[in-house]
Design a protein around this motif. Structure first.
Motif, mmCIF file in Angstrom:
data_model
loop_
_atom_site.group_PDB
_atom_site.id
_atom_site.type_symbol
_atom_site.label_atom_id
_atom_site.label_comp_id
_atom_site.label_asym_id
_atom_site.label_seq_id
_atom_site.Cartn_x
_atom_site.Cartn_y
_atom_site.Cartn_z
ATOM 1 N N TYR A 108 0.463 0.719 -2.171
ATOM 2 C CA TYR A 108 1.331 1.546 -1.318
ATOM 3 C C TYR A 108 0.821 1.629 0.114
ATOM 4 C CZ TYR A 108 2.801 2.871 -5.979
ATOM 5 O OH TYR A 108 3.232 2.831 -7.279
ATOM 6 N N GLU A 109 -0.368 1.083 0.381
ATOM 7 C CA GLU A 109 -0.952 1.129 1.724
ATOM 8 C C GLU A 109 -0.627 -0.167 2.469
ATOM 9 O OE1 GLU A 109 -5.123 2.264 1.433
ATOM 10 O OE2 GLU A 109 -4.659 3.146 -0.521
ATOM 11 N N PRO A 114 -0.139 -6.035 3.205
ATOM 12 C CA PRO A 114 0.958 -6.233 4.163
ATOM 13 C C PRO A 114 2.280 -6.566 3.468
ATOM 14 C CG PRO A 114 -1.003 -7.463 4.814
ATOM 15 C CD PRO A 114 -1.249 -6.934 3.439
ATOM 16 N N ASP A 115 3.375 -6.435 4.211
ATOM 17 C CA ASP A 115 4.711 -6.617 3.650
ATOM 18 C C ASP A 115 4.921 -7.963 2.965
ATOM 19 O OD1 ASP A 115 5.576 -4.092 4.361
ATOM 20 O OD2 ASP A 115 6.325 -4.743 6.317
ATOM 21 N N GLU A 116 4.398 -9.050 3.572
ATOM 22 C CA GLU A 116 4.612 -10.367 2.958
ATOM 23 C C GLU A 116 3.936 -10.475 1.591
ATOM 24 O OE1 GLU A 116 1.209 -10.968 5.975
ATOM 25 O OE2 GLU A 116 3.167 -10.015 6.003
ATOM 26 N N TYR A 117 2.833 -9.759 1.408
ATOM 27 C CA TYR A 117 2.164 -9.745 0.108
ATOM 28 C C TYR A 117 2.838 -8.755 -0.845
ATOM 29 C CZ TYR A 117 -1.618 -12.502 2.113
ATOM 30 O OH TYR A 117 -2.347 -13.512 2.709
ATOM 31 N N PHE A 118 3.434 -7.717 -0.290
ATOM 32 C CA PHE A 118 4.070 -6.713 -1.145
ATOM 33 C C PHE A 118 5.257 -7.307 -1.898
ATOM 34 C CE2 PHE A 118 6.812 -3.013 -2.026
ATOM 35 C CZ PHE A 118 5.927 -2.289 -2.800
ATOM 36 N N THR A 119 5.998 -8.195 -1.259
ATOM 37 C CA THR A 119 7.122 -8.830 -1.958
ATOM 38 C C THR A 119 6.607 -9.701 -3.118
ATOM 39 O OG1 THR A 119 7.126 -10.629 -0.346
ATOM 40 C CG2 THR A 119 8.672 -8.818 0.035
ATOM 41 N N ILE A 120 5.488 -10.368 -2.913
ATOM 42 C CA ILE A 120 4.880 -11.154 -3.990
ATOM 43 C C ILE A 120 4.383 -10.207 -5.078
ATOM 44 C CG2 ILE A 120 3.014 -12.746 -4.602
ATOM 45 C CD1 ILE A 120 3.091 -13.726 -1.658
ATOM 46 N N LYS A 139 1.727 7.083 -12.107
ATOM 47 C CA LYS A 139 1.113 7.324 -10.796
ATOM 48 C C LYS A 139 2.152 7.290 -9.680
ATOM 49 C CE LYS A 139 -3.589 5.816 -11.732
ATOM 50 N NZ LYS A 139 -4.659 4.861 -11.407
ATOM 51 N N ALA A 140 3.103 6.371 -9.778
ATOM 52 C CA ALA A 140 4.152 6.268 -8.759
ATOM 53 C C ALA A 140 5.006 7.540 -8.753
ATOM 54 C CB ALA A 140 5.017 5.042 -9.014
ATOM 55 N N GLU A 141 5.365 8.042 -9.933
ATOM 56 C CA GLU A 141 6.162 9.275 -10.006
ATOM 57 C C GLU A 141 5.381 10.459 -9.438
ATOM 58 O OE1 GLU A 141 7.116 9.367 -14.171
ATOM 59 O OE2 GLU A 141 8.945 8.163 -13.900
ATOM 60 N N ALA A 142 4.097 10.559 -9.776
ATOM 61 C CA ALA A 142 3.263 11.647 -9.269
ATOM 62 C C ALA A 142 3.141 11.566 -7.743
ATOM 63 C CB ALA A 142 1.895 11.601 -9.920
ATOM 64 N N LEU A 143 2.941 10.354 -7.210
ATOM 65 C CA LEU A 143 2.850 10.180 -5.757
ATOM 66 C C LEU A 143 4.157 10.539 -5.069
ATOM 67 C CD1 LEU A 143 0.792 6.912 -5.139
ATOM 68 C CD2 LEU A 143 0.405 9.118 -4.085
ATOM 69 N N MET A 144 5.267 10.178 -5.675
ATOM 70 C CA MET A 144 6.579 10.473 -5.094
ATOM 71 C C MET A 144 6.783 11.987 -5.000
ATOM 72 S SD MET A 144 9.103 9.130 -3.634
ATOM 73 C CE MET A 144 9.937 7.640 -4.043
ATOM 74 N N GLN A 145 6.425 12.695 -6.054
ATOM 75 C CA GLN A 145 6.549 14.161 -6.045
ATOM 76 C C GLN A 145 5.634 14.777 -4.988
ATOM 77 O OE1 GLN A 145 5.796 15.419 -10.059
ATOM 78 N NE2 GLN A 145 7.841 14.813 -10.781
ATOM 79 N N GLU A 159 7.207 4.781 4.834
ATOM 80 C CA GLU A 159 6.923 3.444 4.318
ATOM 81 C C GLU A 159 6.346 3.521 2.904
ATOM 82 O OE1 GLU A 159 4.254 1.857 7.226
ATOM 83 O OE2 GLU A 159 5.864 1.366 8.634
ATOM 84 N N LYS A 160 5.461 4.480 2.713
ATOM 85 C CA LYS A 160 4.846 4.656 1.400
ATOM 86 C C LYS A 160 5.902 5.051 0.371
ATOM 87 C CE LYS A 160 0.285 6.190 0.083
ATOM 88 N NZ LYS A 160 -0.841 7.029 0.404
#
Length: 172
Positions: A108-109, A114-120, A139-145, A159-160
């Motif tokens: 998430y950082e 970087p964005d080009e690696y995030f798509t991969i 973890k994603a749900e907890a971070l979103m909350q 962005e996160k």
């Protein structure tokens, strides 16, 4: 004790000094009295002294004696190379738990992934199974909350949140 004979030689260019240590071996009459074990110890000691003297002369001549160490890659560089290998060369790619763990904990950082690696990484996450998948969703749900209560106008938070949303859509 063996005697060291050290000579400094000028190679083809007189301004470049080449240092070599020429050590004379222990005297032959001394060797006759020694057992094979004692002779071996004496030869080792002699060799060590020669190397030490050669290094000393090289330092005095201004020649570096240290070997260049290869650059060690950081965790992020290794993880991103792992991800690139997964996408570009799947036949030679090999699963590495530590690289996957690093990617899952830092995905998430934007600075670290970087964005080009995030798509991969999103493509990589499609194959995620078992507890790794479940833990990533939790973890994603907890971070979103957690991020819902923060300043929604901060670009890094936005962005996160966008990355978390993409991961949750993919894995849920």
């Amino acid at each position: 004790m063996p005697r060291l004979v050290v000579e400094q030689l000028f190679v083809s260019h007189p301004d470049k000094l080449s240092v070599s240590a020429e050590c004379s071996s222990p005297a032959a009459d001394e060797e006759e009295d020694l057992s094979p074990e004692e002779r071996r110890k004496l030869e080792r000691k002699f060799k060590k002294e020669c190397k030490k003297e050669e290094k000393k002369l090289m330092r005095e001549a201004g020649i570096s004696t240290k070997k260049a160490e290869p650059k060690k890659l950081s965790g992020s560089e290794l993880a991103l190379a792992y991800l690139t290998s997964w996408s570009e060369n799947p036949k030679e790619w090999k699963f590495q738990k530590t690289r996957q763990t690093w990617l899952l904990s830092h995905m998430y950082e934007k600075e670290k992934v970087p964005d080009e690696y995030f798509t991969i990484l999103l493509d990589y996450l499609q194959g995620l199974k078992g507890s790794a998948r479940d833990t990533t969703v939790q973890k994603a749900e907890a971070l979103m909350q957690e991020l819902d209560g923060l300043d929604a106008e901060d670009p890094t938070v936005m962005e996160k949140c966008e990355r978390i949303r993409q991961v949750l859509q993919l894995l849920s």
